[in-house]
Design a protein around this motif. Structure first.
Motif, mmCIF file in Angstrom:
data_model
loop_
_atom_site.group_PDB
_atom_site.id
_atom_site.type_symbol
_atom_site.label_atom_id
_atom_site.label_comp_id
_atom_site.label_asym_id
_atom_site.label_seq_id
_atom_site.Cartn_x
_atom_site.Cartn_y
_atom_site.Cartn_z
ATOM 1 N N PHE A 110 -0.235 42.772 -2.657
ATOM 2 C CA PHE A 110 -1.355 43.631 -3.059
ATOM 3 C C PHE A 110 -2.208 44.044 -1.865
ATOM 4 O O PHE A 110 -2.773 45.141 -1.865
ATOM 5 N N ALA A 111 -2.279 43.203 -0.844
ATOM 6 C CA ALA A 111 -3.011 43.582 0.368
ATOM 7 C C ALA A 111 -2.335 44.781 1.037
ATOM 8 O O ALA A 111 -3.000 45.713 1.499
ATOM 9 N N ARG A 112 -1.009 44.743 1.065
ATOM 10 C CA ARG A 112 -0.272 45.884 1.632
ATOM 11 C C ARG A 112 -0.493 47.144 0.797
ATOM 12 O O ARG A 112 -0.797 48.222 1.335
ATOM 13 N N LEU A 113 -0.331 46.993 -0.523
ATOM 14 C CA LEU A 113 -0.485 48.147 -1.413
ATOM 15 C C LEU A 113 -1.891 48.723 -1.315
ATOM 16 O O LEU A 113 -2.065 49.950 -1.247
ATOM 17 N N SER A 114 -2.885 47.861 -1.276
ATOM 18 C CA SER A 114 -4.276 48.309 -1.196
ATOM 19 C C SER A 114 -4.533 49.117 0.068
ATOM 20 O O SER A 114 -5.199 50.160 0.023
ATOM 21 N N GLN A 140 -2.097 44.876 8.484
ATOM 22 C CA GLN A 140 -2.393 46.167 9.111
ATOM 23 C C GLN A 140 -1.178 46.693 9.884
ATOM 24 O O GLN A 140 -0.833 47.883 9.784
ATOM 25 N N SER A 141 -0.523 45.832 10.638
ATOM 26 C CA SER A 141 0.655 46.249 11.412
ATOM 27 C C SER A 141 1.788 46.671 10.482
ATOM 28 O O SER A 141 2.478 47.670 10.735
ATOM 29 N N TRP A 142 1.975 45.909 9.393
ATOM 30 C CA TRP A 142 3.044 46.228 8.442
ATOM 31 C C TRP A 142 2.794 47.603 7.817
ATOM 32 O O TRP A 142 3.713 48.429 7.726
ATOM 33 N N VAL A 143 1.575 47.846 7.382
ATOM 34 C CA VAL A 143 1.238 49.106 6.721
ATOM 35 C C VAL A 143 1.378 50.280 7.699
ATOM 36 O O VAL A 143 1.893 51.347 7.339
ATOM 37 N N ARG A 144 0.958 50.079 8.931
ATOM 38 C CA ARG A 144 1.082 51.137 9.934
ATOM 39 C C ARG A 144 2.554 51.554 10.095
ATOM 40 O O ARG A 144 2.884 52.745 10.109
ATOM 41 N N ALA A 145 3.437 50.548 10.193
ATOM 42 C CA ALA A 145 4.871 50.831 10.347
ATOM 43 C C ALA A 145 5.436 51.483 9.079
ATOM 44 O O ALA A 145 6.251 52.413 9.160
ATOM 45 N N PHE A 146 4.998 51.015 7.932
ATOM 46 C CA PHE A 146 5.471 51.567 6.653
ATOM 47 C C PHE A 146 5.103 53.047 6.540
ATOM 48 O O PHE A 146 5.941 53.885 6.170
ATOM 49 N N LEU A 147 3.871 53.378 6.848
ATOM 50 C CA LEU A 147 3.415 54.768 6.733
ATOM 51 C C LEU A 147 4.183 55.681 7.676
ATOM 52 O O LEU A 147 4.551 56.816 7.312
ATOM 53 N N GLN A 148 4.437 55.198 8.875
ATOM 54 C CA GLN A 148 5.186 56.008 9.834
ATOM 55 C C GLN A 148 6.624 56.222 9.374
ATOM 56 O O GLN A 148 7.173 57.312 9.483
ATOM 57 N N ASP A 149 7.237 55.162 8.838
ATOM 58 C CA ASP A 149 8.614 55.261 8.342
ATOM 59 C C ASP A 149 8.721 56.246 7.177
ATOM 60 O O ASP A 149 9.749 56.920 7.012
ATOM 61 N N GLN A 150 7.665 56.293 6.377
ATOM 62 C CA GLN A 150 7.684 57.142 5.185
ATOM 63 C C GLN A 150 7.169 58.571 5.449
ATOM 64 O O GLN A 150 7.036 59.361 4.508
#
Length: 342
Positions: A110-114, A140-150
Motif C-alpha cells: 500500500f505504501a507503493r500504491l499510495s 521511493q526508489s521502487w516507485v521511481r523505477a516503476f513509473l519510469q518503466d511504465q
C-alpha cells in the motif's frame, strides 16, 4: 474486530497454552514454539497480523475478557474459556486474513500504491516537486523505477491503474465501507488522505479495529491479484510482498542438509546445535512441507494411535498424550501433530 479475533484465537488454544501464545502469534514471533502452534491449532490467518502490537494493549483486552467472565486465568498463565466466552467466540464472523503469507508486507504494497497514486496526481497537475506520502527511501526508489518503466509521462498509466483498481475491488467479498478505507487513506494533489483517528471516528470504532479492517481488505485484494494475471500493474506493485520462504532461516539450513540425506545426528554435528533444536526444525518442516514424510520416525499405526488419543481426550497437550501413548517420544508426538491427521 480485535476482540473478535482474540476470542477466535483463545478458543482454538483453549486449555492448551498460556495467553502469551496468542500474543506471540499476532506479533508473528519466529520461534519454533509459535510456528508450531500456528500449524497445530490452524492459526495461519492470524500469524503476524500486528507485528507492533503493544503488550499493554493485549493485556488490557485480556483484563476486559476476565471482567466479562469470558476467561478464567490460572497462576501458571494458562487459561480456560468460560461458557459465555465460548458463546461469544461462536458468534464471531469468519475473517479473510492471510497473515501467514503477508506478515505485515501488505503495508509495503500500500505504501507503493499510495506513492504511485500521489505521483500521478501531481504529474497530472504539472507539478514535479512535492512531499512524498512515504518517507521510506526503499519505497521511493521502487516507485521511481516503476513509473519510469511504465512510461508514466505518456498519461496512460493513470487510467490503466484506475481500471485495474475498479475491477479488483468489484470482485472482493468485503463490505463497501471497508473498501472505502483504501480510498480515504490515499493522498493526491490538494487532497490529503485521512488519518486513522479521523477514520476510526467516522466509523465509530477504535483505531486498532479500523486498521485491522484495512489489513483484511489488503490481504483479500492481494490474494485476488496473485490468483490471476488480470491485474498486471497491481501485480507489479505487489511483487515480492507475498512470503514464499515459509520456514525460518535456521530451519531452511537444516532442511537443505536433510534433503541431502544427512541424519539428525549428522546434522547436529555439522550445524553444532542441540539435537532438540534440529528436532524443532524437522517439526517445522513437517508442518510446512506437504512432501515431507514422517514415515522414517513414526509408523502409520503409531500416528493413528496419537490422533485417536487426541480425539478421545480432546487435547493436543504433549504431556497428556504421552501418558496415553507412552511408547512414543515427545519428538514423535510433535511430528504427528505437526503433519496433521492421517
Amino acid at each position: 474486530m480485535f476482540y473478535q479475533i482474540l476470542l477466535q484465537i483463545f478458543q482454538k488454544l483453549n486449555n492448551e497454552r498460556t495467553v502469551s501464545a496468542a500474543y506471540h502469534i499476532l506479533r508473528g514471533k519466529r520461534s519454533g514454539q509459535t510456528i508450531q502452534d500456528v500449524g497445530l491449532f490452524q492459526l495461519h490467518n492470524y500469524f503476524g497480523l500486528l507485528p507492533k502490537l503493544p503488550r499493554a494493549t493485549f493485556d488490557e483486552a485480556v483484563s476486559t475478557f476476565l471482567q466479562y467472565s469470558w476467561l478464567i486465568m490460572q497462576e501458571s498463565g494458562h487459561y480456560s474459556m468460560k461458557k459465555l466466552g465460548l458463546q461469544r467466540a461462536a458468534q464471531t464472523p469468519t475473517f479473510l486474513f492471510d497473515g501467514w503469507h503477508y506478515r505485515g508486507n501488505e503495508h509495503v504494497f500500500f505504501a507503493r500504491l499510495s506513492l504511485v497514486v500521489q505521483s500521478l496526481s501531481y504529474q497530472k497537475e504539472g507539478i514535479r516537486s512535492f512531499s512524498p506520502i512515504s518517507k521510506d527511501t526503499q519505497v521511493q526508489s521502487w516507485v521511481r523505477a516503476f513509473l519510469q518503466d511504465q512510461l508514466y509521462q505518456s498519461g496512460h498509466l493513470q487510467q490503466q491503474l484506475l481500471d485495474e483498481c475498479l475491477r479488483v475491488f468489484a470482485t472482493l467479498a468485503v463490505s463497501e465501507s471497508n473498501k472505502q478505507l483504501a480510498l480515504y487513506r490515499l493522498s493526491g494533489y490538494s487532497l490529503p488522505g485521512w488519518t486513522w483517528q479521523q477514520l476510526s471516528s467516522e466509523r465509530k470504532e477504535t483505531v486498532l479495529d479500523s486498521q485491522l479492517a484495512f489489513i483484511e481488505l489488503l490481504h483479500t485484494l492481494l490474494n485476488e491479484v496473485h490468483a490471476t494475471n488480470n491485474y498486471p500493474l497491481l501485480g507489479k506493485i505487489a511483487e515480492e510482498v507475498r512470503v514464499k520462504a515459509l520456514l525460518t532461516d535456521s530451519t531452511q539450513q537444516t532442511a537443505y542438509l536433510y534433503e541431502q540425506g544427512y541424519s539428525i545426528e549428522q546434522i547436529v554435528q555439522i550445524r553444532k546445535l542441540k539435537q532438540s533444536t534440529i528436532e524443532d526444525h524437522l517439526v517445522e518442516i513437517a508442518m510446512n512441507e506437504p512432501n515431507f514424510s514422517i514415515g522414517p520416525y513414526v509408523s502409520y499405526e503409531e500416528a493413528e494411535k496419537v490422533w485417536q488419543a487426541s480425539k478421545q481426550y480432546q487435547t493436543k497437550k504433549l504431556k497428556a498424550l504421552h501418558e496415553v501413548v507412552n511408547d512414543l517420544s515427545y519428538f514423535q508426538l510433535r511430528l504427528v501433530l505437526a503433519k496433521g491427521e492421517v
